[in-house]
Design a protein around this motif. Structure first.
Motif, PDB file in Angstrom:
ATOM      1  N   LEU A 353      48.433  36.524  36.943  1.00 47.31           N
ATOM      2  CA  LEU A 353      48.572  36.524  35.482  1.00 47.31           C
ATOM      3  C   LEU A 353      49.113  35.181  34.991  1.00 47.31           C
ATOM      4  CD1 LEU A 353      49.975  40.099  34.788  1.00 47.31           C
ATOM      5  CD2 LEU A 353      47.605  39.320  34.764  1.00 47.31           C
ATOM      6  N   ALA A 375      41.002  37.357  35.437  1.00 51.52           N
ATOM      7  CA  ALA A 375      41.610  38.573  34.889  1.00 51.52           C
ATOM      8  C   ALA A 375      40.853  39.807  35.359  1.00 51.52           C
ATOM      9  CB  ALA A 375      41.627  38.504  33.356  1.00 51.52           C
ATOM     10  N   ALA A 429      41.048  43.267  28.382  1.00 52.67           N
ATOM     11  CA  ALA A 429      42.072  44.107  27.761  1.00 52.67           C
ATOM     12  C   ALA A 429      41.683  45.577  27.811  1.00 52.67           C
ATOM     13  CB  ALA A 429      42.308  43.673  26.314  1.00 52.67           C
ATOM     14  N   ALA A 432      41.933  46.734  31.477  1.00 52.84           N
ATOM     15  CA  ALA A 432      43.322  46.900  31.905  1.00 52.84           C
ATOM     16  C   ALA A 432      43.884  48.219  31.402  1.00 52.84           C
ATOM     17  CB  ALA A 432      44.164  45.736  31.403  1.00 52.84           C
ATOM     18  N   VAL A 490      49.657  47.168  27.322  1.00 50.20           N
ATOM     19  CA  VAL A 490      48.447  46.346  27.317  1.00 50.20           C
ATOM     20  C   VAL A 490      47.636  46.582  26.047  1.00 50.20           C
ATOM     21  CG1 VAL A 490      46.198  46.046  28.435  1.00 50.20           C
ATOM     22  CG2 VAL A 490      48.276  46.112  29.825  1.00 50.20           C
ATOM     23  N   GLY A 494      46.823  43.912  23.102  1.00 51.05           N
ATOM     24  CA  GLY A 494      45.447  43.633  22.730  1.00 51.05           C
ATOM     25  C   GLY A 494      45.198  43.742  21.238  1.00 51.05           C
ATOM     26  N   SER A 501      43.658  34.700  23.622  1.00 50.03           N
ATOM     27  CA  SER A 501      43.948  35.216  24.952  1.00 50.03           C
ATOM     28  C   SER A 501      42.812  36.111  25.414  1.00 50.03           C
ATOM     29  CB  SER A 501      45.261  36.011  24.942  1.00 50.03           C
ATOM     30  OG  SER A 501      45.460  36.659  26.180  1.00 50.03           O
ATOM     31  N   TRP A 503      43.353  38.724  26.844  1.00 46.88           N
ATOM     32  CA  TRP A 503      43.884  40.079  26.703  1.00 46.88           C
ATOM     33  C   TRP A 503      43.825  40.571  25.260  1.00 46.88           C
ATOM     34  CZ3 TRP A 503      44.039  41.585  31.443  1.00 46.88           C
ATOM     35  CH2 TRP A 503      44.426  40.720  32.454  1.00 46.88           C
TER      36      TRP A 503
END
Length: 519
Positions: A353, A375, A429, A432, A490, A494, A501, A503
């Motif tokens: 990360l 990622a 995102a 995850a 997460v 997001g 990003s 994410w």
């Protein structure tokens, strides 16, 4: 230190960590689970409610040798223990026992849950034949990453050791967490990098000395340090085996207090028949495994290996194994190892990360492709391992009993590769969040599946004096809650975090409006 030198060490630390990190995450996560090997073996195969009558080990040996003469070449006798009350004889990967009526029966192990997860620990899921050597090389890289990380962090060691700056600077937060865990558990990681490389690559590292320096005789020199006895040659003269009870009595006479767990026979029925008895010795030492070698026909003791009379080579090897597996210091040490093992898995996850955050373009909505791919790979491999291990526990209780080992193994790989594919098919995102939810659900399903299969809920198990069922349920619940909270965090990042990003879940138009308002 010169800036150019520091940048070199940072580059080495980064790339070595990235290359080794995926395998090490699986090794640490699976290794943390298998620290409780005996307890989990009792969980995967519940103990019988009615204690069986003690059985004569010689009766089982005679029955197997009569039905399968080939077993005379070599077999193992597993004696009853607190976590495995049944006696079992194994040869050529076949398992035998006596039924309640004293009749010989061959059986397949109902489950291989713990053995499979242990295999993950030393192969990272690669084929067993060469996976252990790949992971051995990974552990060498692990040592390089540790050394370079210490050099990088040393100048700010005391200032930043306990710093955990939580705020908008996500990179700084991950950096603080990564550094703190790495430095506080550094002795543990140094021991693991060293012991893993030696245990996995020991014979490979000896090969050049065996052929180039010692003229093919090195293994003969170090053999007594590695093995309790050298391979024995059959005399070609028939001789009956001494009763197992007599052999065990000789072992206990030679090593008072030894708890014999395994008898390894070679050339049964020959005058040179040999039996090696292994067991734990209650001593205040790191290495607590003892061994006694006897002639299996006469009962004569040929060698006694005890911690106090270990050769320097044996003491080094056995102590290294005990340090690696946490088999000293009782339950408290294993819990410390468990926490450090999970923290180690987090160390490798957070390292990836950090690499992603370091390459984030602060003023661009479209992030570099390398960050997105890293990622996705990190999510697929790491969370795939977590979900796969939980799936193995669930399948242990819900899979068909006749083919349970096959279902456990295939179930892990099915979940693992499905997670990898899902991670690459979805935005990071989204992937995850969804994979963490999957990890939470599968982990929560572990105690529920056990309850459904056995009818024993964790609280009732604790009241009945079964801490294993209650302990597995408590840890599963704790981890399920942790994964759920991580999934929500997460998702929140997001939706509301920095749009620059991989994410981020914010659409480009909304993110652009936010940037204009901020300007």
């Amino acid at each position: 230190m010169k800036a150019a030198t520091l940048r070199t060490y940072i580059s080495v630390h980064t790339w070595v960590g990235l290359i080794a990190g995926f395998g090490l995450f699986i090794a640490f996560y699976a290794g943390a689970v298998t620290l409780f090997h005996e307890e989990l073996h009792a969980w995967e195969t519940p103990l019988p409610q009615v204690a069986s009558a003690p059985q004569d080990p010689q009766q089982l040996i005679d029955a197997v040798l009569q039905a399968h003469p080939k077993a005379k070449e070599g077999f193992f006798l597993r004696l009853p223990s607190a976590f495995e009350p049944g006696m079992m004889l194994e040869f050529d990967e076949r398992h035998f026992r006596l039924d309640a009526g004293g009749k010989l029966e061959e059986f397949e192990e109902r489950s291989q849950l713990v053995d499979f997860i242990y295999r993950l620990h030393y192969t990272a899921g690669l084929p067993r034949g060469w996976g252990i050597y790949v992971l051995g090389v990974v552990c060498v890289l692990y040592g390089v990453a540790l050394a370079s990380g210490v050099i990088i962090y040393a100048p700010t060691f005391f200032k930043d050791l306990f710093a955990l700056r939580i705020g908008k600077n996500i990179k700084r937060m991950w950096q603080d967490a990564h550094n703190a865990i790495g430095m506080l558990s550094l002795p543990f990681h140094l021991m693991y990098a060293w012991s893993s490389a030696v245990l996995a690559l020991g014979l490979v590292l000896l090969a050049p000395f065996q052929y180039l320096v010692f003229d093919g005789k090195l293994l003969q020199l170090v053999g007594p340090d590695i093995n309790a006895a050298a391979p024995v040659k059959a005399a070609g003269v028939a001789a009956p085996l001494a009763p197992a009870a007599q052999l065990l009595a000789e072992v206990r006479r030679a090593v008072p207090g030894i708890e014999v767990s395994t008898l390894s026979y070679r050339h049964a029925g020959d005058a040179n028949a040999q039996v090696q008895a292994y067991g734990h010795v209650q001593q205040q030492s790191v290495a607590d495994m003892g061994a006694v070698v006897l002639n299996a026909s006469s009962g004569q003791v040929q060698r006694v290996m005890m911690p106090e009379n270990f050769t320097p080579g044996t003491r080094f090897l056995r102590s290294l194994q005990a340090l690696h597996f946490g088999s000293f210091g009782e339950l408290a040490v294993r819990w410390v190892y468990f926490i450090l093992g999970i923290a180690g898995a987090f160390l490798f996850y957070s390292g990836n990360l950090l690499w992603i955050e370091a390459r984030r373009k602060r003023q661009k909505l479209v992030q570099p492709r390398s960050g997105r791919l890293m990622a996705q790979a990190t999510l697929g491999v790491c969370l795939g391992c977590v979900a796969g291990v939980s799936a193995v526990f669930v399948l242990n209780k819900l899979g068909p009993a006749a083919q349970l080992p096959l279902w456990e193994e295939r179930g892990y790989y099915a979940v693992f590769f499905a997670c990898v594919l899902w991670a690459f098919a979805r935005p990071p995102a989204r992937a995850a969040h969804e994979l963490l939810v999957l990890c939470s659900v599968l982990t929560l399903a572990v105690p529920l599946a056990h309850w459904w299969r056995t009818g024993l809920n964790p609280l009732l198990a604790l009241l009945q004096g079964d801490p294993i069922v209650a302990g597995v349920a408590a840890i599963a619940l704790l981890f399920a809650v942790a994964y759920w909270k991580m999934a929500r965090a997460v998702l929140h990042r997001g939706r509301h975090g920095d749009p620059h990003s991989v994410w981020s879940l914010r659409p480009p138009a909304s993110a652009q409006q936010t940037m204009q308002q901020a300007a």
